[in-house]
Design a protein around this motif. Structure first.
Motif, mmCIF file in Angstrom:
data_model
loop_
_atom_site.group_PDB
_atom_site.id
_atom_site.type_symbol
_atom_site.label_atom_id
_atom_site.label_comp_id
_atom_site.label_asym_id
_atom_site.label_seq_id
_atom_site.Cartn_x
_atom_site.Cartn_y
_atom_site.Cartn_z
ATOM 1 N N GLN A 74 0.822 -1.200 0.000
ATOM 2 C CA GLN A 74 0.000 0.000 0.000
ATOM 3 C C GLN A 74 0.861 1.257 0.000
ATOM 4 N N GLU A 75 2.039 1.161 0.600
ATOM 5 C CA GLU A 75 2.977 2.282 0.641
ATOM 6 C C GLU A 75 4.330 1.808 0.118
ATOM 7 N N PRO A 76 4.789 2.311 -1.033
ATOM 8 C CA PRO A 76 6.063 1.851 -1.600
ATOM 9 C C PRO A 76 7.279 2.192 -0.746
ATOM 10 N N GLY A 77 7.145 3.194 0.144
ATOM 11 C CA GLY A 77 8.272 3.589 0.982
ATOM 12 C C GLY A 77 8.257 2.962 2.360
ATOM 13 N N SER A 78 7.412 1.961 2.562
ATOM 14 C CA SER A 78 7.296 1.327 3.872
ATOM 15 C C SER A 78 8.516 0.476 4.184
ATOM 16 N N PRO A 79 8.777 0.206 5.473
ATOM 17 C CA PRO A 79 9.896 -0.677 5.840
ATOM 18 C C PRO A 79 9.776 -2.056 5.198
ATOM 19 N N GLU A 80 8.539 -2.550 5.068
ATOM 20 C CA GLU A 80 8.331 -3.864 4.458
ATOM 21 C C GLU A 80 8.759 -3.859 2.985
ATOM 22 N N ALA A 81 8.449 -2.753 2.285
ATOM 23 C CA ALA A 81 8.845 -2.639 0.884
ATOM 24 C C ALA A 81 10.367 -2.558 0.760
ATOM 25 N N SER A 82 11.011 -1.906 1.719
ATOM 26 C CA SER A 82 12.476 -1.816 1.700
ATOM 27 C C SER A 82 13.108 -3.193 1.853
ATOM 28 N N GLN A 83 12.535 -4.016 2.730
ATOM 29 C CA GLN A 83 13.030 -5.372 2.908
ATOM 30 C C GLN A 83 12.797 -6.206 1.644
ATOM 31 N N PHE A 84 11.689 -5.935 0.972
ATOM 32 C CA PHE A 84 11.384 -6.627 -0.282
ATOM 33 C C PHE A 84 12.432 -6.301 -1.348
ATOM 34 N N LEU A 85 12.817 -5.025 -1.448
ATOM 35 C CA LEU A 85 13.830 -4.618 -2.424
ATOM 36 C C LEU A 85 15.168 -5.277 -2.118
ATOM 37 N N LEU A 86 15.475 -5.392 -0.835
ATOM 38 C CA LEU A 86 16.714 -6.051 -0.435
ATOM 39 C C LEU A 86 16.689 -7.520 -0.844
ATOM 40 N N THR A 87 15.555 -8.160 -0.664
ATOM 41 C CA THR A 87 15.406 -9.563 -1.049
ATOM 42 C C THR A 87 15.571 -9.740 -2.557
ATOM 43 N N ALA A 88 15.000 -8.828 -3.315
ATOM 44 C CA ALA A 88 15.096 -8.908 -4.779
ATOM 45 C C ALA A 88 16.549 -8.893 -5.236
ATOM 46 N N GLY A 89 17.376 -8.139 -4.559
ATOM 47 C CA GLY A 89 18.785 -8.086 -4.922
ATOM 48 C C GLY A 89 19.546 -9.353 -4.597
ATOM 49 N N ARG A 90 18.990 -10.158 -3.705
ATOM 50 C CA ARG A 90 19.669 -11.396 -3.294
ATOM 51 C C ARG A 90 19.388 -12.563 -4.237
ATOM 52 N N ILE A 91 18.320 -12.463 -5.035
ATOM 53 C CA ILE A 91 17.900 -13.598 -5.859
ATOM 54 C C ILE A 91 17.799 -13.138 -7.307
ATOM 55 N N PRO A 92 18.923 -13.001 -7.982
ATOM 56 C CA PRO A 92 18.918 -12.418 -9.327
ATOM 57 C C PRO A 92 18.215 -13.247 -10.384
ATOM 58 N N GLU A 93 18.089 -14.563 -10.158
ATOM 59 C CA GLU A 93 17.503 -15.405 -11.206
ATOM 60 C C GLU A 93 15.980 -15.454 -11.154
ATOM 61 N N VAL A 94 15.369 -14.820 -10.155
ATOM 62 C CA VAL A 94 13.913 -14.792 -10.038
ATOM 63 C C VAL A 94 13.417 -13.383 -10.353
ATOM 64 N N PRO A 95 12.473 -13.227 -11.289
ATOM 65 C CA PRO A 95 11.933 -11.892 -11.582
ATOM 66 C C PRO A 95 11.041 -11.388 -10.451
ATOM 67 N N PHE A 96 11.259 -10.151 -10.057
ATOM 68 C CA PHE A 96 10.488 -9.521 -8.996
ATOM 69 C C PHE A 96 9.677 -8.362 -9.567
ATOM 70 N N GLY A 97 8.433 -8.272 -9.134
ATOM 71 C CA GLY A 97 7.586 -7.152 -9.496
ATOM 72 C C GLY A 97 7.063 -6.466 -8.251
ATOM 73 N N LEU A 98 6.628 -5.238 -8.400
ATOM 74 C CA LEU A 98 6.099 -4.478 -7.261
ATOM 75 C C LEU A 98 4.894 -3.685 -7.725
ATOM 76 N N SER A 99 3.839 -3.724 -6.923
ATOM 77 C CA SER A 99 2.634 -2.984 -7.279
ATOM 78 C C SER A 99 2.011 -2.335 -6.042
#
Length: 280
Positions: A74-99
């Motif tokens: 619901q909020e792209p700048g939330s702490p949860e979204a920040s953790q999600f972005l960090l996770t995306a950087g750890r798994i390069p072979e899996v495509p990540f989307g955000l909405s």
């Protein structure tokens, strides 16, 4: 061909025992950052995550990969979204989307911050509620590694959990040496065969070089000199079959699977024999 019937001395599922064996040979924490599946994705960190502003984009994103992960926030700048972005950087072979689109969240039935993994192999999704304060990048990574079942899934201490939790009853294992010059062609043919049984049999790759694979290979009474080999397992009744191969071909895999399924169906149709006491 070596064929084994139901286990008569084990009180727990054979496949569960294999899972326990794998988990005792490797720690989830050590595996969380590894590429734990036989992936052919070309996604890169620079492309992630993809912003999904409408339902059509989200559907195209999901259908374009064997495994896709979307963070619904619901909020792209939330702490949860920040953790999600960090996770995306750890798994390069899996495509990540955000909405953050209300229409997209509503379409997928999401009412709170949620990370959802979509997988093509069984057309299922797995949701991780991000409103739990304990959820961080480490736990998100573990969630994805456990659930990223693919057309061909590499068997590791992490994916073993997802295999056990899947709806598949039939599991086919290709036990082989990934360092062999023949491996790329073996894998190509194995994936081609997996397409024929999509949604029916979960195709698994077991690399004989991994420490965690030793007891699994031993359980099926296989030696390195006999590889590559196929092992098929039916979880409900613990029926199994093993076939050693000179080479992996689509036809051999297909015939092996079809033969096993036919024997299972024939066994279900045959009436159980009554013992003398039951006839009295």
């Amino acid at each position: 061909m070596v064929r084994t019937g139901q286990a008569d001395t084990m009180n727990t599922s054979i496949f569960l025992c294999l899972l326990i064996i794998l988990l005792t040979r490797g720690s989830p924490a050590a595996s969380a950052g590894d590429n734990s599946s036989a992936s052919h994705s070309t996604a890169s960190n620079a492309e992630k995550p993809v912003l999904l502003d409408n339902v059509a984009d989200a559907e195209a994103f999901i259908s374009g990969a064997e495994v896709a992960v979307i963070g619904f926030f619901q909020e792209p700048g939330s702490p949860e979204a920040s953790q999600f972005l960090l996770t995306a950087g750890r798994i390069p072979e899996v495509p990540f989307g955000l909405s953050t689109s209300p229409a997209v969240l509503s379409h997928y039935g999401v009412e709170a911050n949620t990370v959802t993994l979509f997988r093509m192999v069984d057309n299922q999704r797995r949701d991780l509620d991000m409103n739990n304060n304990d959820i961080d990048a480490e736990k998100m990574t573990r969630f994805i590694r456990i659930n990223e079942l693919r057309l061909v899934t590499e068997y590791t201490p992490m994916t073993a959990i997802g295999v056990m939790q899947s709806s598949f009853q039939l599991h086919l294992l290709l036990v082989t040496d990934k360092t062999s010059p023949k491996y790329p062609e073996q894998m190509r043919r194995y994936r081609e065969a997996a397409e024929l049984f999509k949604g029916k049999i979960l195709f698994i790759l077991v690399d004989v070089n991994l420490k965690s694979s030793e007891r699994t290979v031993s359980f099926f009474k296989l030696k390195k000199s006999q590889l590559p080999a196929l092992a098929i397992f039916n979880a409900p009744d613990e029926e199994q079959d093993v076939l050693t191969l000179d080479e992996v071909s689509v036809e051999r895999v297909q015939d092996f699977c079809n033969g096993f399924i036919e024997r299972m169906e024939k066994g279900e149709d045959e009436p159980e024999e009554k013992t003398p006491n039951e006839e009295l």
